[in-house]
Design an enzyme around this catalytic site. Structure first.
Site, PDB file in Angstrom:
ATOM      1  N   ASP A 128       1.004  -1.069   0.148  1.00 48.69           N
ATOM      2  CA  ASP A 128       0.367   0.154  -0.173  1.00 48.69           C
ATOM      3  C   ASP A 128       1.100   1.471  -0.082  1.00 48.69           C
ATOM      4  OD1 ASP A 128      -2.366  -1.619   0.111  1.00 48.69           O
ATOM      5  OD2 ASP A 128      -2.763  -0.804   2.025  1.00 48.69           O
ATOM      6  N   TYR A 136      -7.021   4.285  -3.994  1.00 52.34           N
ATOM      7  CA  TYR A 136      -6.572   3.985  -2.368  1.00 52.34           C
ATOM      8  C   TYR A 136      -7.231   5.473  -2.034  1.00 52.34           C
ATOM      9  CZ  TYR A 136      -3.702   2.682   1.368  1.00 52.34           C
ATOM     10  OH  TYR A 136      -3.195   1.996   2.409  1.00 52.34           O
TER      11      TYR A 136
END
Length: 538
Positions: free
Chosen positions: A13, A234
């Site tokens: 991430d 995201y």
């Protein structure tokens, strides 16, 4: 098999946790002897991943250290404070560097509501009739003196009735009319915090549900069309930035769908006001603005569809033109009588041009723009009016509202407490430990939560300070930017914390929250006690 790979890419991430995970994977799998690259992308699309692979970089050790520092700080607090609470109050309790500050906010607000004493006040409301018989609702706002409007404070019924009696036999006229356009700007595209707030307010989704659905949209999970990959960028971000490519696509879509007049003349740039926002990230937006909600109706489950609809509309609205209202304010005065010249105020706020509101409204769904039949613009200065009714009305001040998930997250963000990845765990922790209760979507503190908070405030005042917690977040940001050493940050925190802990071990009173009963345990014969748990007392 990483052992056979010639070059290894980490695509965890795009945040501190992700950076730390990449580093830990490299260490744990002993991959540090091979060529290693870190790639970052904010959307799971072919183009984004190909661009990331073309632009690899090294693992950012400053971000890794910031995450290490956060993890150590949180564990120091949790591992050290929790046993203290078990010993002094009740087994199974927990405390946290951020969690305990959030709990204190709920406790303080609950007490503000409980201890609130309503204050009486009175308003004088009037209905006037124009020459054509048009009714005009207005409120007495003050009196004219020394060339300025002096506000009125009417504390009780006696004064209100005395005031109203002065208008008996008075004539009234319009003193002034002000008409002006009022522009409303759209909100920025979503951050994690604002998405959670709006999803709760408009869809009644909990923060946990919102993030689970957003994760699905980001990863492309549960999409019935196999040709569609990730639908949004995201979802853990505190930035309102949008890439130049995405801004152009959004503006092209507005012009094509709504017309040039709905497109803001210049590109809107939103400056994030929250301290410590990581501006390198993007806001939450659709990966392809061409995928309107209508085109995905058959491809998404209902709840995910509703969240995507919210994200798409917020992104589109962010580059649209202002909504324009016409605000009309009429000041009405008494023209006869020997007393003061009193001023009544009437106003309307009528939508003239929808602008971004054609897509996204900031108001609650059940609210409407003001489309009153009353057209104050037909009135003229010095027109005489007839009073149909002038009545006093009793009112009381309102207490502050208990926190909802959305308003608590907003308060945490505004105070610089926590990060996008921590909001959901914080809310879960204070609920699961039996510190707070939820009723009709609102948090209120329970006895256990108040006891824990009071003791922590007494013995660890710095730890429970919102300002201190926010300052610590800023220091962690400094570590992430390479301007501060993470070991120094830890020592500055731990030394006074450890000293306070040693004192609390001796001085904190034993406050075991339990009530003895006349019931006896069937196994040992001891009196049974009432304790507090996550579902109340047992």
């Amino acid at each position: 098999d990483c052992g056979k790979a010639g070059h290894i890419y980490f695509a965890t991430d795009p945040d501190r946790e992700g950076e730390s995970i990449s580093w830990h994977l490299a260490q744990s799998a002993k991959l540090n002897k091979k060529p290693i690259s870190r790639i970052v992308f904010h959307e799971i699309t072919k183009h984004a991943i190909e661009e990331a692979i073309k632009n690899p970089k090294d693992i950012d050790m400053d971000m890794v250290n910031a995450q290490q520092a956060r993890r150590v700080l949180d564990r120091l607090v949790g591992y050290k404070l929790s046993p203290l609470l078990w010993k002094k109050i009740q087994k199974g309790l927990s405390a946290g560097r951020v969690q305990s500050v959030a709990l204190k906010m709920v406790v303080d607000r609950t007490r503000d509501v409980t201890n609130f004493v309503p204050q009486e006040y009175w308003l004088v409301e009037a209905i006037f009739l124009s020459a054509s018989g048009q009714p005009i609702k207005s409120t007495l706002v003050g009196f004219w003196e020394n060339n300025s409007l002096q506000k009125l404070n009417i504390p009780n019924e006696t004064e209100a009735k005395t005031l109203v009696s002065q208008f008996s036999g008075n004539k009234f006229a319009i003193r002034d009319i002000q008409v002006k356009p009022v522009k409303y700007k759209p909100a920025a595209p979503f951050t994690t915090s604002t998405l959670q707030q709006e999803a709760y307010r408009k869809l009644r989704y909990s923060a946990k549900k919102t993030m689970a659905l957003a994760q699905q949209l980001y990863e492309g999970i549960d999409i019935r069309d196999s040709n569609i990959s990730g639908l949004i960028t995201y979802m853990r971000t505190d930035s309102t930035n949008v890439s130049n490519t995405a801004v152009k696509a959004i503006r092209d879509q507005i012009e094509k769908t709504f017309g040039t007049e709905y497109l803001n003349k210049s590109v809107r740039i939103f400056k994030k006001k929250i301290k410590g926002a990581q501006e390198a990230h993007e806001a939450i937006r659709p990966t392809s603005i061409d995928r309107s909600p209508e085109t995905l109706q058959s491809s998404l489950p209902r709840d995910a569809m509703r969240l995507y609809d919210l994200i798409w509309k917020r992104a589109i609205a962010s580059q649209m033109s202002d909504a324009i209202h016409e605000q009309t304010v009429v000041l009405i005065m008494n023209t006869s009588g020997t007393g003061k010249t009193y001023i009544f105020r009437a106003s309307t706020n009528v939508l003239q041009f929808k602008g971004f509101k054609a897509v996204y409204t900031l108001e609650d769904e059940n609210s409407t723009d003001n489309h009153l039949d009353t057209n104050l613009n037909s009135l003229k200065k010095d027109d005489f009016l007839t009073s149909q009714s002038i009545e006093p009305g009793q009112h009381f001040t309102e207490p502050p509202s208990l926190f909802t998930e959305g308003t608590l997250i907003k308060a945490l963000e505004e105070n610089g407490i926590g990060r996008p990845s921590t909001y959901v765990p914080i809310l879960a922790a204070i609920s699961d430990r039996g510190y707070v209760a939820r009723s009709k979507g609102r948090f209120s503190s329970l006895e256990l939560g108040e006891t824990v908070t009071d003791q922590l405030v007494t013995h660890f005042p710095l730890l429970l300070s919102e300002q201190f917690t926010a300052s610590l977040e800023e220091q962690l940001d400094g570590v992430a930017k390479g301007s501060q050493d993470w070991h120094s940050v830890l020592h500055e925190f731990y030394d006074p914390f450890n000293q306070a802990l040693q004192i609390a071990m001796d001085s904190m009173p034993n406050l075991k929250i339990q009530e003895e009963t006349d019931e006896q345990c069937s196994k040992c014969g001891s009196p049974m006690v009432i304790k507090s748990g996550r579902n109340g007392k047992f």
